[in-house]
Design a protein around this motif. Structure first.
Motif, PDB file in Angstrom:
ATOM      1  N   TRP A 124      -3.456  -6.902  -7.089  1.00  0.00           N
ATOM      2  CA  TRP A 124      -4.292  -6.262  -6.064  1.00  0.00           C
ATOM      3  C   TRP A 124      -5.638  -6.949  -6.039  1.00  0.00           C
TER       4      TRP A 124
ATOM      5  N   ILE B 229       0.835  -1.202   0.000  1.00  0.00           N
ATOM      6  CA  ILE B 229       0.000   0.000   0.000  1.00  0.00           C
ATOM      7  C   ILE B 229       0.868   1.249   0.000  1.00  0.00           C
TER       8      ILE B 229
ATOM      9  N   LEU C 267      -8.089   0.999  -0.497  1.00  0.00           N
ATOM     10  CA  LEU C 267      -7.129   1.831  -1.219  1.00  0.00           C
ATOM     11  C   LEU C 267      -7.698   2.378  -2.531  1.00  0.00           C
TER      12      LEU C 267
END
Length: 324
Positions: free
Chosen positions: A217, A200, A223
């Motif tokens: 991801w 991250i 995020l």
């Protein structure tokens, strides 16, 4: 066929982490949690995986079990596959976010019947390769995996050895990424950030500098609220690819599956767990709900308990249905 890509290998150490209940460290392969199935006690033991979405589930469940139902809750961090063993043996009472373990489900739910399907949590999980939206807007053809080699030079990193960089999280996560790079003949190197948190941080730094990047991801993940990303389309996931990959993971050459995330409970707990067991079966929320709590924990640096408290105060319309 595919395990959740965050699954830790079976050889990994199974750890019990200290929690708000004050428990010390222990090896869950050798002993039960001191609160699991305690006779006559209103206690619940939850298995919590390392990624923040799973922590968000457990935080809210723990807060409500303690503050609304009067239970004492113990949380333990157990690697995903060993967590099934602990669940079957009654060392933990529930897993709140499973990304698909067909072998364990067959063994413990269908054959031994020591684990019970607790239903979905209301969230669908998906894993893939992603690039930042600002890069996809400038180069829309990057969203087809067949064009990735065209952009390898722009996607290099300091550790990718002159190739394009595919950023992964922890090296202990089981992913298909090395097989995909090899089998799709991509001029890329898988580079591990070290953990979800480190990944991250790296993505945030790239986004701040408007640098292009390609990363493994998954969603749900908070995020995306901060760094909009667009998925690169890999070859379609098929059952044939899944079956082939189950026998030999190095042969995988297709996209990751989309997985409805589920809960699983110890069967004895479902019979004797009373209100707690009913509550956990009823626990279901949206991706937005999970991301809201996860972001408070990971980005705002709130304790899990405080993040849960704020969400609970804001969303009584959601959680009160779980208490029925």
């Amino acid at each position: 066929m595919l395990l959740r890509t965050k699954v830790l290998t079976g050889a990994a150490v199974v750890a019990l982490v200290a929690t708000a209940t004050g428990c010390g460290a222990a090896d869950m392969t050798k002993q039960s949690s001191p609160y699991a199935n305690a006779a006559g006690a209103k206690t619940v033991t939850l298995s919590v995986q390392s990624w923040v979405g799973a922590r968000a589930n457990a935080a809210v469940a723990q807060y409500l079990l303690e503050h609304e139902l009067g239970y004492r809750v113990d949380t333990v961090q157990v690697d995903e596959v060993p967590a099934w063993d602990a669940l079957s043996q009654g060392r933990v009472d529930a897993i709140l976010e499973d990304w698909g373990h067909p072998e364990q489900e067959k063994r413990y739910v269908k054959q031994k019947k020591t684990v019970t399907d607790g239903g979905g949590i209301g969230v669908t999980g998906h894993i893939g390769w992603w690039v930042p939206k600002y890069f996809a807007d400038a180069h829309p053809d990057v969203l087809d995996w067949k064009n990735l080699n065209k952009y390898a030079a722009q996607l290099r990193g300091p550790e990718s050895g002159g190739k394009g960089q595919l950023l992964d999280g922890s090296p202990s996560y089981v992913t298909n990424d090395k097989a995909l790079v090899k089998n799709l003949n991509l001029d890329y190197q898988v580079v591990f950030a070290g953990s979800e948190a480190a990944q991250i941080t790296q993505i945030q730094q790239y986004a701040k500098q408007k640098k292009p990047f390609l990363t493994y991801w998954y969603e749900p993940q908070w995020l995306f609220n901060e760094v909009p990303m667009v998925e690169v389309k890999l070859p379609e996931h098929t059952e044939a690819c899944a079956e082939k990959g189950a026998e030999d993971p190095s042969t995988v050459d297709c996209a990751y599956p989309t997985t409805p995330l589920k809960k699983f409970l110890n069967t004895e707990f479902t019979k004797k767990g009373g209100k707690a067991a009913r509550f956990l079966k009823n626990f279901t929320w949206s991706k937005a709900d999970q991301n809201e709590v996860a972001q408070m924990i990971a980005e705002d640096r709130l304790s899990a308990d405080e993040a849960a408290k704020r969400w609970v105060e804001k969303h009584p319309d959601v959680w009160k249905a779980w208490l029925k």
